[in-house]
Design an enzyme around this catalytic site. Structure first.
Site, PDB file in Angstrom:
ATOM      1  N   ASP A   1      -6.023  -8.131   1.265  1.00 30.65           N
ATOM      2  CA  ASP A   1      -6.202  -9.567   0.994  1.00 30.65           C
ATOM      3  C   ASP A   1      -7.056  -9.780  -0.245  1.00 30.65           C
ATOM      4  O   ASP A   1      -6.772 -10.656  -1.071  1.00 30.65           O
ATOM      5  CB  ASP A   1      -6.885 -10.242   2.187  1.00 30.65           C
TER       6      ASP A   1
ATOM      7  N   ASN B   1       0.855  -1.187   0.000  1.00 35.35           N
ATOM      8  CA  ASN B   1       0.000   0.000   0.000  1.00 35.35           C
ATOM      9  C   ASN B   1       0.892   1.239   0.000  1.00 35.35           C
ATOM     10  O   ASN B   1       2.125   1.137   0.072  1.00 35.35           O
ATOM     11  CB  ASN B   1      -0.983  -0.010   1.172  1.00 35.35           C
TER      12      ASN B   1
ATOM     13  N   GLU C   1       3.288   1.624   3.000  1.00 33.50           N
ATOM     14  CA  GLU C   1       4.384   0.653   2.956  1.00 33.50           C
ATOM     15  C   GLU C   1       5.383   1.016   1.871  1.00 33.50           C
ATOM     16  O   GLU C   1       6.612   0.911   2.073  1.00 33.50           O
ATOM     17  CB  GLU C   1       3.815  -0.748   2.715  1.00 33.50           C
TER      18      GLU C   1
END
Length: 478
Positions: A263, A194, A197
């Site tokens: 996920d 993301n 990150e």
């Protein structure tokens, strides 16, 4: 880009990573504790869901793709719950169990859909890396894509060995990285950080171009084939060597809970790639799936019918004129949502008030109305020379514009019996002054338990009468 639904039933995926149990305690909160300034929750519902790599595998299975899951658990009740729930969803589990360590469990306390508290039960696992490598090696011949689902909990201790093992078999490896060390994913096919990150590794990106430049540098440094940066309300950016950046806008209409959205993204990516589709299509579908899942509470899996419906709406195929093949896909989705299908047919040569009233009444018999119309050749056979007045594409366009009509399809035969056998509506509706036993196709529908209804047309409304009136006026004109 035209979005299409892949064949997920032929898209097996292996997930390797940190398995955990997400537990939810729900209940009303009506008072403050006398012991401390905190709300008192009267728990009336307990819900357990697979989390972490388990949620990734669950998302894959929910799409209809075969899913294998390799992870680490304790030897406890939480591990049994995970195994039971995942097996029930169609996920094959190969867990490495540690008797002295608990299965990672995240407990969330909620009241009125608001999370008030989270409690984590976890200890880093002492994973047997070689044993995991052997387990994964034994499953690679069964799958087409491998996911490394890393939550930094200790299950993944040998990223490079796993990547090398998969690459030896020619399998794409997708990584969902955590932490600031992306070098452990060197040689992977794609990683999906993301924005937070990504910036933690490459530094702040003040512009789109800076994001692209730093992303391309990271691809080169880590020998990746692609990089997908998920950017919350700014959508996603896909970067590939030798290709222009692909920026996709966010699809969410209402953000309820972003838990598990990452996920959903990586699981959809993997399933679409395993089905043999292109990476841009996989990213577009993953973006669409993420927009659905953040409208749900907590970790949640989206189903193939949900994704198909979103694709149809995106392509403007939620309703309107369709081919028979498109209609059957739309009907499968509608039935998956418990909708009642109504079917009627006719020439509908000149749409008049009688038709409009009849179609509104037909639509009231269920949730979705299919209108099947004779093509031009069959109208001529049924009505004679000079008919139809309006060509089939024009008749379909007018019908599709009516609020009561969901789908319009044409057929070439004189009767819709062949189409009825494929559509299998819950209700077959016909307008006229005859009995149910005279309705064409009634035996087909009744054979599988469907209903047949006859509705009355509005008085003094008839296409034939309108056509005759026009002809008389034309012949009387000087």
């Amino acid at each position: 880009m035209k979005l299409t639904m892949p064949r997920f039933d032929a898209a097996p995926v292996l997930v390797v990573g940190d398995v955990m149990l997400d537990r939810y305690w729900h209940g009303p909160s009506e008072r403050i504790s006398p012991e401390a300034p905190v709300p008192v929750i009267r728990v009336d519902q307990i819900e357990d869901r697979p989390g972490g790599a388990g949620n990734v595998a669950l998302n894959i299975a929910a799409l209809g793709a075969p899913a294998w899951l390799v992870g680490v658990t304790g030897e406890d009740e939480a591990a049994e719950i995970l195994r039971r729930r995942l097996n029930a969803a169609g996920v094959y589990c190969a867990f490495q169990s540690h008797a002295q360590q608990p299965t990672i469990t995240k407990l969330r306390v909620l009241s009125r859909h608001q999370q008030l508290l989270r409690v984590d039960f976890e200890e880093p696992f002492s994973t047997d890396g070689q044993a995991m490598l052997e387990t994964v090696g034994g499953l690679l011949d069964k799958v087409k894509v491998v996911i490394l689902s890393d939550y930094g909990k200790g299950a993944l201790v040998n990223h490079q060995a796993l990547i090398a093992l998969a690459r030896e078999r020619g399998l794409p490896v997708l990584g969902d990285p955590k932490g600031k060390d992306f070098s452990i994913y060197r040689g992977a096919t794609l990683i999906t950080p993301n924005m937070a990150e990504f910036e933690a590794v490459v530094g702040r990106c003040a512009s789109e171009q800076e994001l692209v430049d730093k992303g391309m540098a990271l691809i080169t440094e880590l020998d990746l084939q692609a990089l997908l940066v998920t950017r919350s309300e700014h959508g996603m950016t896909l970067l590939r060597q030798g290709e222009a950046p692909l920026h996709l806008p966010a699809r969410a209409r209402e953000v309820f809970d972003v838990t598990g959205a990452g996920d959903t993204v990586i699981s959809t990516l993997a399933a679409v790639l395993a089905a043999g589709e292109s990476l841009p299509l996989a990213v577009a579908l993953a973006n669409l799936a993420a927009g659905i899942v953040i409208g749900k509470l907590g970790t949640a899996a989206i189903s193939a019918p949900e994704l198909r419906r979103a694709v149809q709406h995106t392509q403007g195929a939620g309703r309107g004129v369709m081919s028979t093949e498109q209609l059957l896909v739309a009907l499968e989705d509608a039935r998956a949502h418990g909708e009642r299908i109504v079917f009627t047919n006719g020439c509908f040569d000149i749409i008049h008030a009688g038709h409009v009233g009849y179609l509104e009444e037909a639509r009231a018999q269920g949730d979705r109305l299919v209108v099947a119309i004779n093509d031009d050749a069959s109208v001529t056979r049924l009505k004679g020379p000079g008919r139809p007045i309006n060509a089939v594409d024009r008749r379909m366009a007018v019908l599709a514009g009516l609020e009561a009509v969901d789908w319009v399809v044409s057929f070439a035969e004189d009767t819709p019996e062949s189409l009825l056998e494929q559509v299998r509506p819950d209700v077959l509706v016909k307008g006229g002054d005859y009995g149910i036993d005279q309705v064409v196709g009634a035996p087909i529908v009744q054979a599988y338990g469907g209903e047949v209804k006859v509705l009355k047309f509005v008085d003094s409304c008839s296409t034939t009468a309108i056509v005759e009136k026009i002809r008389r006026q034309d012949s009387a004109a000087p």
